[in-house]
Design a protein around this motif. Structure first.
Motif, PDB file in Angstrom:
ATOM      1  N   GLN A  53     -12.043  -9.361  -0.182  1.00  0.00           N
ATOM      2  CA  GLN A  53     -13.150  -9.427  -1.132  1.00  0.00           C
ATOM      3  C   GLN A  53     -12.833 -10.423  -2.241  1.00  0.00           C
ATOM      4  N   GLU A 125     -18.486  -6.999  -0.469  1.00  0.00           N
ATOM      5  CA  GLU A 125     -18.382  -5.814   0.386  1.00  0.00           C
ATOM      6  C   GLU A 125     -19.545  -5.744   1.373  1.00  0.00           C
ATOM      7  N   THR A 157     -11.674  -6.356   3.208  1.00  0.00           N
ATOM      8  CA  THR A 157     -10.753  -5.445   2.529  1.00  0.00           C
ATOM      9  C   THR A 157     -10.773  -5.744   1.030  1.00  0.00           C
ATOM     10  N   GLN A 158     -10.525  -4.714   0.239  1.00  0.00           N
ATOM     11  CA  GLN A 158     -10.529  -4.859  -1.212  1.00  0.00           C
ATOM     12  C   GLN A 158      -9.124  -5.101  -1.715  1.00  0.00           C
ATOM     13  N   VAL A 159      -9.034  -5.874  -2.800  1.00  0.00           N
ATOM     14  CA  VAL A 159      -7.744  -6.172  -3.422  1.00  0.00           C
ATOM     15  C   VAL A 159      -7.452  -5.117  -4.481  1.00  0.00           C
ATOM     16  N   VAL A 160      -6.273  -4.515  -4.424  1.00  0.00           N
ATOM     17  CA  VAL A 160      -5.859  -3.532  -5.430  1.00  0.00           C
ATOM     18  C   VAL A 160      -5.247  -4.297  -6.592  1.00  0.00           C
ATOM     19  N   ARG A 161      -5.939  -4.277  -7.719  1.00  0.00           N
ATOM     20  CA  ARG A 161      -5.486  -5.035  -8.890  1.00  0.00           C
ATOM     21  C   ARG A 161      -4.543  -4.180  -9.740  1.00  0.00           C
ATOM     22  N   THR A 162      -3.390  -4.752 -10.104  1.00  0.00           N
ATOM     23  CA  THR A 162      -2.415  -4.083 -10.965  1.00  0.00           C
ATOM     24  C   THR A 162      -2.364  -4.818 -12.290  1.00  0.00           C
ATOM     25  N   THR A 163      -2.540  -4.079 -13.425  1.00  0.00           N
ATOM     26  CA  THR A 163      -2.525  -4.692 -14.754  1.00  0.00           C
ATOM     27  C   THR A 163      -1.108  -4.729 -15.285  1.00  0.00           C
TER      28      THR A 163
END
Length: 225
Positions: A53, A125, A157-163
């Protein structure tokens, strides 16, 4: 005729039977070749692709048509989604692009190439579905249309964002935590100073009335002039 000459009498009947069988085989072979020519109208593309995505994806395609066409006919490439004859999302002839894919579709193909790539930008999506390439040829025998049977199933697929905290934020958090800790647990030396000042003040409060009383008694007992 060679078979008829080589056989005599009753064997001539067998020769006729063999000729009939040979003619049947030739007709079937001709029909099979004709069907193969028809089946050469086809489009090939990968059955499955995966995208992320927000990223982009390329769907390659290639197509084939009978070689007996003397000249390469005018071509147009169409793309549909969800079903083989589903909603049209791209037309190379008119430049049509579906509203959902506005400014997100690029077709890398020019006539008379028989292969190319459809590129989808900024994947969403909702883009997760099946895509079908359709080819149209304007031949002397009329318009020929053919497409991929299975299409290409696109999975998003979605990206898991980490802050991650910046150094300034970490320093600020550390300073705040230090202040909170200092409020919860006071410095022992500071406590000792407060206690000492408290003792001095209490002592002064007790001694001052006594000093005043002694001065008053002394003043009363001094001889009069």
């Amino acid at each position: 005729m060679a078979l008829l000459v080589s056989f005599h009498g009753g064997n001539r009947v067998i020769a006729w039977v063999l000729l009939l069988l040979l003619s049947v085989v030739c007709v079937q072979a001709g029909n099979s070749a004709g069907s193969n020519r028809v089946n050469r109208y086809r489009v090939e593309q990968p059955e499955r692709l995966y995208g992320v995505q927000g990223g982009s994806i390329e769907i390659p395609f290639s197509f084939y048509f009978p070689g007996e066409l003397e000249q390469i006919p005018p071509m147009s490439i169409l793309w549909r989604w969800k079903q083989s004859y589903g909603e049209l999302i791209y037309n190379s002839s008119s430049g049509f692009i579906h509203e959902h894919f506005k400014d997100r579709l690029i077709l890398n193909w020019t006539q008379p190439q028989t292969s190319g790539v459809l590129r989808i930008l900024d994947l969403k999506e909702q883009d997760q579905t099946v895509y079908f390439c359709q080819v149209r040829l304007n031949t002397s025998k009329g318009l020929q249309k053919f497409h991929s049977n299975k299409g290409t199933h696109l999975t998003i697929t979605q990206v898991v964002r980490t802050t991650t905290k910046s150094p300034s934020m970490v320093s600020s958090v550390a300073t705040t935590a230090s202040l909170e800790n200092s409020e919860g647990q006071r410095n022992p030396s500071f406590v000792n100073i407060v206690a000492t000042v408290g003792v001095i003040v209490a002592t002064a409060v007790l001694i001052t009335p006594i000093c005043v009383l002694m001065i008053f008694l002394w003043w009363k007992q001094r001889p009069a002039d």
